[in-house]
Design an enzyme around this catalytic site. Structure first.
Site, PDB file in Angstrom:
ATOM      1  CG  ASP A  31      41.604   5.497  37.069  1.00  0.00           C
ATOM      2  OD1 ASP A  31      40.876   5.406  38.085  1.00  0.00           O
ATOM      3  OD2 ASP A  31      41.643   4.609  36.185  1.00  0.00           O
TER       4      ASP A  31
ATOM      5  CG  ASP B 106      49.550   0.214  35.780  1.00  0.00           C
ATOM      6  OD1 ASP B 106      49.267   0.050  36.979  1.00  0.00           O
ATOM      7  OD2 ASP B 106      49.663  -0.722  34.971  1.00  0.00           O
ATOM      8  CB  VAL B 107      48.759   3.054  41.086  1.00  0.00           C
ATOM      9  CG1 VAL B 107      48.319   4.497  40.938  1.00  0.00           C
ATOM     10  CG2 VAL B 107      47.579   2.100  41.118  1.00  0.00           C
TER      11      VAL B 107
ATOM     12  CG  ASN C  77      39.728   4.475  45.547  1.00  0.00           C
ATOM     13  OD1 ASN C  77      38.851   3.908  46.210  1.00  0.00           O
ATOM     14  ND2 ASN C  77      39.592   4.695  44.244  1.00  0.00           N
TER      15      ASN C  77
ATOM     16  CE1 TYR D  38      39.272  -6.312  45.853  1.00  0.00           C
ATOM     17  CE2 TYR D  38      38.076  -7.300  47.677  1.00  0.00           C
ATOM     18  CZ  TYR D  38      38.383  -6.198  46.907  1.00  0.00           C
ATOM     19  OH  TYR D  38      37.818  -4.978  47.199  1.00  0.00           O
TER      20      TYR D  38
ATOM     21  CE  LYS E 177      40.978  -4.029  48.196  1.00  0.00           C
ATOM     22  NZ  LYS E 177      41.351  -2.624  47.930  1.00  0.00           N
TER      23      LYS E 177
ATOM     24  CB  THR F 167      31.737   0.999  42.313  1.00  0.00           C
ATOM     25  OG1 THR F 167      32.305  -0.275  42.628  1.00  0.00           O
ATOM     26  CG2 THR F 167      31.632   1.855  43.558  1.00  0.00           C
TER      27      THR F 167
HETATM   28  N1  NAD Z   1      32.637  -1.020  45.695  1.00  0.00           N
HETATM   29  C1  NAD Z   1      32.742  -1.791  46.768  1.00  0.00           C
HETATM   30  O1  NAD Z   1      31.780  -2.439  47.199  1.00  0.00           O
HETATM   31  C2  NAD Z   1      34.059  -1.889  47.499  1.00  0.00           C
HETATM   32  C3  NAD Z   1      34.079  -2.546  48.732  1.00  0.00           C
HETATM   33  C4  NAD Z   1      35.282  -2.662  49.423  1.00  0.00           C
HETATM   34  C5  NAD Z   1      36.435  -2.107  48.906  1.00  0.00           C
HETATM   35  N2  NAD Z   1      36.402  -1.481  47.697  1.00  0.00           N
HETATM   36  C6  NAD Z   1      37.660  -0.923  47.192  1.00  0.00           C
HETATM   37  O2  NAD Z   1      37.445   0.412  46.782  1.00  0.00           O
HETATM   38  C7  NAD Z   1      38.409   0.756  45.803  1.00  0.00           C
HETATM   39  C8  NAD Z   1      37.710   1.439  44.636  1.00  0.00           C
HETATM   40  O3  NAD Z   1      36.891   0.503  43.970  1.00  0.00           O
HETATM   41  P1  NAD Z   1      35.496   0.881  43.295  1.00  0.00           P
HETATM   42  O4  NAD Z   1      34.460   0.087  43.967  1.00  0.00           O
HETATM   43  O5  NAD Z   1      35.344   2.344  43.216  1.00  0.00           O
HETATM   44  O6  NAD Z   1      35.717   0.224  41.847  1.00  0.00           O
HETATM   45  P2  NAD Z   1      35.806   0.901  40.402  1.00  0.00           P
HETATM   46  O7  NAD Z   1      36.136  -0.227  39.485  1.00  0.00           O
HETATM   47  O8  NAD Z   1      34.607   1.726  40.139  1.00  0.00           O
HETATM   48  O9  NAD Z   1      37.059   1.879  40.533  1.00  0.00           O
HETATM   49  C9  NAD Z   1      38.388   1.434  40.583  1.00  0.00           C
HETATM   50  C10 NAD Z   1      39.253   2.434  39.834  1.00  0.00           C
HETATM   51  O10 NAD Z   1      40.619   2.021  39.936  1.00  0.00           O
HETATM   52  C11 NAD Z   1      41.219   2.200  38.649  1.00  0.00           C
HETATM   53  N3  NAD Z   1      42.369   1.315  38.505  1.00  0.00           N
HETATM   54  C12 NAD Z   1      42.373  -0.042  38.438  1.00  0.00           C
HETATM   55  N4  NAD Z   1      43.616  -0.497  38.263  1.00  0.00           N
HETATM   56  C13 NAD Z   1      44.424   0.595  38.216  1.00  0.00           C
HETATM   57  C14 NAD Z   1      45.816   0.772  38.037  1.00  0.00           C
HETATM   58  N5  NAD Z   1      46.623  -0.281  37.868  1.00  0.00           N
HETATM   59  N6  NAD Z   1      46.312   2.026  38.046  1.00  0.00           N
HETATM   60  C15 NAD Z   1      45.494   3.099  38.205  1.00  0.00           C
HETATM   61  N7  NAD Z   1      44.161   2.992  38.370  1.00  0.00           N
HETATM   62  C16 NAD Z   1      43.637   1.756  38.369  1.00  0.00           C
HETATM   63  C17 NAD Z   1      40.105   1.848  37.672  1.00  0.00           C
HETATM   64  O11 NAD Z   1      40.385   2.347  36.359  1.00  0.00           O
HETATM   65  C18 NAD Z   1      38.908   2.495  38.324  1.00  0.00           C
HETATM   66  O12 NAD Z   1      38.725   3.834  37.923  1.00  0.00           O
HETATM   67  C19 NAD Z   1      39.130  -0.539  45.414  1.00  0.00           C
HETATM   68  O13 NAD Z   1      40.382  -0.598  46.071  1.00  0.00           O
HETATM   69  C20 NAD Z   1      38.199  -1.607  45.941  1.00  0.00           C
HETATM   70  O14 NAD Z   1      38.867  -2.809  46.254  1.00  0.00           O
HETATM   71  C21 NAD Z   1      35.236  -1.344  46.991  1.00  0.00           C
END
Ligand code: NAD
Length: 258
Positions: free
Chosen positions: A43, A69-70, A96, A165, A169, A200
């Site tokens: 992360d 940074d991924v 993720n 976005y 996806k 989240t």
């Molecule tokens: N929460 C939801 O409702 C939901 C629904 C559908 C999909 N998602 C997907 O789930 C995944 C996780 O999201 P979340 O809800 O846990 O959000 P979140 O913001 O809590 O977590 C995302 C994490 O990704 C990290 N991140 C962001 N950019 C980065 C980078 N360039 N390099 C490394 N790390 C990076 C952030 O620091 C954070 O820790 C995402 O891909 C999101 O699109 C979430």
């Protein structure tokens, strides 16, 4: 005879989870560790990574946090090189890490810089991380990759305006299918999860108007907790899913069934 619980065990496996400093990524890392895996965590948020690592060590497993940074191809390559030398083998990759865009801008209002940034983080990162993992998995002739897409990868935005976005996806969904087809003959299973709304830091879920809107579109009439995806991730990471390749699992409280 194999006990049913044994097919979900991850004892002796090594996993990598991106975006592991918070939200779903933290829960995925914790779930994998609880099922027996050692977990490398990637992360950009170093403090959050350390908290996740502590939780993993709390259940007796090894945790290896990497601040990177991924969306940066060179950082991904260097991180995987380092972590693979440390962990030795790689059984599971969870792609993720991701960002949302809550600005509600329409396409004609969107800057190319912001568009490309979204594609770099949400889509190109999946390619960069998977490519590094697959070099090893391909020689091992085994492995599991789980891509975290979204309900917005299967339909257009509807009541949200977030074309960049939803585009990323949707691409992750089809990238999952392509990867699955290429590597299924090599003992590697690649699938995706499309979550609906889970509480989240990704969205402003504490905004009462947004929460009301989401709930009104969700047949289960609630926003889920991040913990509710633990079972799905363990299923896809374990031998319980060994015949699943290119499947897209929706966990959304009925949102897409409408
Ligand atoms: N929460 C939801 O409702 C939901 C629904 C559908 C999909 N998602 C997907 O789930 C995944 C996780 O999201 P979340 O809800 O846990 O959000 P979140 O913001 O809590 O977590 C995302 C994490 O990704 C990290 N991140 C962001 N950019 C980065 C980078 N360039 N390099 C490394 N790390 C990076 C952030 O620091 C954070 O820790 C995402 O891909 C999101 O699109 C979430």
């Amino acid at each position: 005879m194999t006990l049913v619980n044994d097919i979900f065990s991850l004892k002796g496996r090594t996993a990598v989870v991106t975006g592991a400093a918070s939200g779903l990524g933290r829960e995925f890392a914790y779930a994998l560790a609880s099922a027996g895996a050692d977990v490398a965590l990637i992360d950009i948020n170093a403090d959050g990574l350390n908290e996740t690592a502590q939780r993993i060590r709390g259940v007796g497993r090894l945790a290896f946090p990497y601040t990177a940074d991924v969306s940066d191809e060179a950082q991904v390559a260097a991180t995987f090189q380092d972590l693979l030398m440390t962990v030795g083998r790689l059984d599971i990759l969870i792609n993720n890490a991701g960002v949302a865009d809550l600005s509600q801008r329409k396409i004609h209002e969107y800057s190319a810089t912001d568009w490309r940034r979204m594609i770099d983080i949400n889509l190109n990162s999946v390619f960069y991380c998977s490519r590094e993992a697959l070099k090893l998995m391909n020689s091992q002739k085994s492995g599991k990759i789980i891509n975290i897409a979204s309900i917005w990868g299967l339909v257009g935005g509807g009541f949200i305006t977030a074309a960049a976005y939803t585009t990323t996806k949707g691409a992750v969904v089809n990238l999952t299918r392509e990867m699955a087809l290429e590597y299924a003959p090599h003992g590697i299973q690649i699938n995706a999860i499309c979550p609906g709304f889970h509480r989240t830091a990704l969205g402003d879920f504490d905004d009462p108007d947004l929460a009301k809107l989401i709930i009104s579109h969700t047949p289960a009439s609630r926003i889920a907790c991040a913990e509710e995806l633990r079972g799905t991730i363990i299923y896809l990471a374990s031998s319980a899913s060994d015949f699943m390749c290119g499947s897209i699992i929706v966990v959304d409280g009925g949102f897409l069934a409408q």
